[in-house]
Design a protein around this motif. Structure first.
Motif, PDB file in Angstrom:
ATOM      1  N   THR A 128       0.846  -1.202   0.000  1.00  0.00           N
ATOM      2  CA  THR A 128       0.000   0.000   0.000  1.00  0.00           C
ATOM      3  C   THR A 128       0.875   1.244   0.000  1.00  0.00           C
ATOM      4  OG1 THR A 128      -1.740  -1.183   1.187  1.00  0.00           O
ATOM      5  CG2 THR A 128      -1.810   1.234   1.248  1.00  0.00           C
ATOM      6  N   LEU A 129       1.907   1.238   0.825  1.00  0.00           N
ATOM      7  CA  LEU A 129       2.826   2.372   0.881  1.00  0.00           C
ATOM      8  C   LEU A 129       3.522   2.553  -0.465  1.00  0.00           C
ATOM      9  CD1 LEU A 129       4.330   4.618   2.339  1.00  0.00           C
ATOM     10  CD2 LEU A 129       5.928   2.880   3.196  1.00  0.00           C
ATOM     11  N   GLN A 130       3.985   1.465  -1.054  1.00  0.00           N
ATOM     12  CA  GLN A 130       4.651   1.559  -2.358  1.00  0.00           C
ATOM     13  C   GLN A 130       3.719   2.117  -3.430  1.00  0.00           C
ATOM     14  OE1 GLN A 130       6.044  -2.539  -2.524  1.00  0.00           O
ATOM     15  NE2 GLN A 130       8.162  -1.800  -2.484  1.00  0.00           N
ATOM     16  N   ARG A 131       2.458   1.674  -3.430  1.00  0.00           N
ATOM     17  CA  ARG A 131       1.489   2.197  -4.396  1.00  0.00           C
ATOM     18  C   ARG A 131       1.266   3.690  -4.206  1.00  0.00           C
ATOM     19  NH1 ARG A 131      -0.987  -2.786  -3.694  1.00  0.00           N
ATOM     20  NH2 ARG A 131      -2.429  -1.993  -2.135  1.00  0.00           N
ATOM     21  N   LYS A 132       1.161   4.135  -2.955  1.00  0.00           N
ATOM     22  CA  LYS A 132       0.967   5.566  -2.683  1.00  0.00           C
ATOM     23  C   LYS A 132       2.169   6.375  -3.169  1.00  0.00           C
ATOM     24  CE  LYS A 132      -2.115   5.209   1.292  1.00  0.00           C
ATOM     25  NZ  LYS A 132      -3.201   6.098   0.902  1.00  0.00           N
ATOM     26  N   LEU A 133       3.364   5.866  -2.931  1.00  0.00           N
ATOM     27  CA  LEU A 133       4.567   6.572  -3.368  1.00  0.00           C
ATOM     28  C   LEU A 133       4.660   6.607  -4.889  1.00  0.00           C
ATOM     29  CD1 LEU A 133       7.106   5.182  -0.756  1.00  0.00           C
ATOM     30  CD2 LEU A 133       6.200   7.510  -0.861  1.00  0.00           C
ATOM     31  N   GLN A 134       4.353   5.502  -5.545  1.00  0.00           N
ATOM     32  CA  GLN A 134       4.401   5.458  -7.009  1.00  0.00           C
ATOM     33  C   GLN A 134       3.331   6.341  -7.626  1.00  0.00           C
ATOM     34  OE1 GLN A 134       4.034   1.285  -7.738  1.00  0.00           O
ATOM     35  NE2 GLN A 134       6.226   0.905  -7.564  1.00  0.00           N
ATOM     36  N   LYS A 135       2.144   6.303  -7.066  1.00  0.00           N
ATOM     37  CA  LYS A 135       1.036   7.115  -7.587  1.00  0.00           C
ATOM     38  C   LYS A 135       1.385   8.586  -7.509  1.00  0.00           C
ATOM     39  CE  LYS A 135      -3.820   8.186  -6.768  1.00  0.00           C
ATOM     40  NZ  LYS A 135      -4.956   7.949  -5.878  1.00  0.00           N
ATOM     41  N   ARG A 136       1.909   9.043  -6.405  1.00  0.00           N
ATOM     42  CA  ARG A 136       2.237  10.454  -6.224  1.00  0.00           C
ATOM     43  C   ARG A 136       3.408  10.873  -7.109  1.00  0.00           C
ATOM     44  NH1 ARG A 136       0.406  14.825  -2.809  1.00  0.00           N
ATOM     45  NH2 ARG A 136       1.979  16.415  -3.185  1.00  0.00           N
ATOM     46  N   SER A 137       4.403   9.994  -7.267  1.00  0.00           N
ATOM     47  CA  SER A 137       5.551  10.357  -8.099  1.00  0.00           C
ATOM     48  C   SER A 137       5.131  10.462  -9.565  1.00  0.00           C
ATOM     49  CB  SER A 137       6.706   9.383  -7.929  1.00  0.00           C
ATOM     50  OG  SER A 137       6.370   8.121  -8.430  1.00  0.00           O
ATOM     51  N   ARG A 138       4.209   9.628 -10.026  1.00  0.00           N
ATOM     52  CA  ARG A 138       3.704   9.746 -11.399  1.00  0.00           C
ATOM     53  C   ARG A 138       2.898  11.029 -11.547  1.00  0.00           C
ATOM     54  NH1 ARG A 138       2.654   4.118 -10.944  1.00  0.00           N
ATOM     55  NH2 ARG A 138       0.518   4.593 -10.395  1.00  0.00           N
ATOM     56  N   TRP A 139       2.128  11.386 -10.521  1.00  0.00           N
ATOM     57  CA  TRP A 139       1.299  12.594 -10.557  1.00  0.00           C
ATOM     58  C   TRP A 139       2.171  13.838 -10.610  1.00  0.00           C
ATOM     59  CZ3 TRP A 139       0.762  16.425  -6.698  1.00  0.00           C
ATOM     60  CH2 TRP A 139      -0.269  17.318  -6.931  1.00  0.00           C
ATOM     61  N   ARG A 140       3.324  13.838  -9.934  1.00  0.00           N
ATOM     62  CA  ARG A 140       4.202  15.004  -9.863  1.00  0.00           C
ATOM     63  C   ARG A 140       4.955  15.241 -11.166  1.00  0.00           C
ATOM     64  NH1 ARG A 140       4.212  18.636  -5.960  1.00  0.00           N
ATOM     65  NH2 ARG A 140       6.425  18.877  -6.160  1.00  0.00           N
ATOM     66  N   GLN A 141       5.068  14.235 -12.028  1.00  0.00           N
ATOM     67  CA  GLN A 141       5.850  14.378 -13.260  1.00  0.00           C
ATOM     68  C   GLN A 141       5.132  15.164 -14.303  1.00  0.00           C
ATOM     69  OE1 GLN A 141       6.949  10.420 -14.369  1.00  0.00           O
ATOM     70  NE2 GLN A 141       8.462  10.282 -12.770  1.00  0.00           N
TER      71      GLN A 141
END
Length: 177
Positions: free
Chosen positions: A164-177
């Protein structure tokens, strides 16, 4: 023009640095470019530099680790830390280590010039309160930094499943790009 002395731009993204340096030259500001910590230290030793723009991530090296070295070599140096993945935790750490400000990419020359020209270190107050998602992201970043980037330790501290933590981190990093 803010200064007669050149700026030092430190980032592993050569294209970004070239564009930023060209934009600064249009404003009458000369810039020295460094793509890694060693080149940055050398440029600072050889040139009269008063301002520095430092990326948080230097191809695996930490801009936060480089920051104290730059300030030890040149105590009066004004350093602005920039990053593509901003968080309150890293902003606080950058300021604690001596940065005069912290900006999230994309950064414009106008923003950099404004940051360096402001005499007060007080950032302007935000007009709207942060969203629940922003607060969650900032808390995750703070706990992640407390655990030196260790995902497993962070997930345990947050009482959150590791995936869950990894998904949240990946989701946010894709959103920031």
């Amino acid at each position: 023009m803010l200064s007669d002395t050149p700026w030092l731009l430190i980032d592993d993204d050569r294209t970004f640095l070239d564009i930023l340096a060209r934009s600064l030259r249009r404003q009458g500001i000369d810039a020295h470019l460094a793509h890694d910590p060693e080149t940055a230290i050398t440029a600072l030793a050889e040139q009269e530099i008063a301002r520095c723009v430092l990326d948080l991530n230097l191809a695996g090296d930490s801009g936060l680790a480089l920051l104290p070295k730059l300030l030890a070599q040149r105590p009066g140096l004004d350093v602005v830390v920039i990053t593509g993945y901003g968080s309150i935790a890293t902003a606080v750490e950058a300021m604690r280590r001596g940065a005069v400000n912290y900006l999230c990419k994309p950064v414009t020359v106008a923003q950099l010039m404004e940051v360096f020209s402001v005499s007060s270190a007080e950032p302007p107050l935000r007009q709207t309160p942060p969203s629940v998602e922003e607060l969650e992201w900032e808390h995750i970043q703070q706990v992640l930094q407390q655990h030196d980037g260790n995902i497993s330790a962070t997930s345990r501290a947050l009482n959150m499943h590791r995936r869950t933590l990894q998904r949240k981190l990946q989701k946010r990093s894709r959103w920031r790009q």
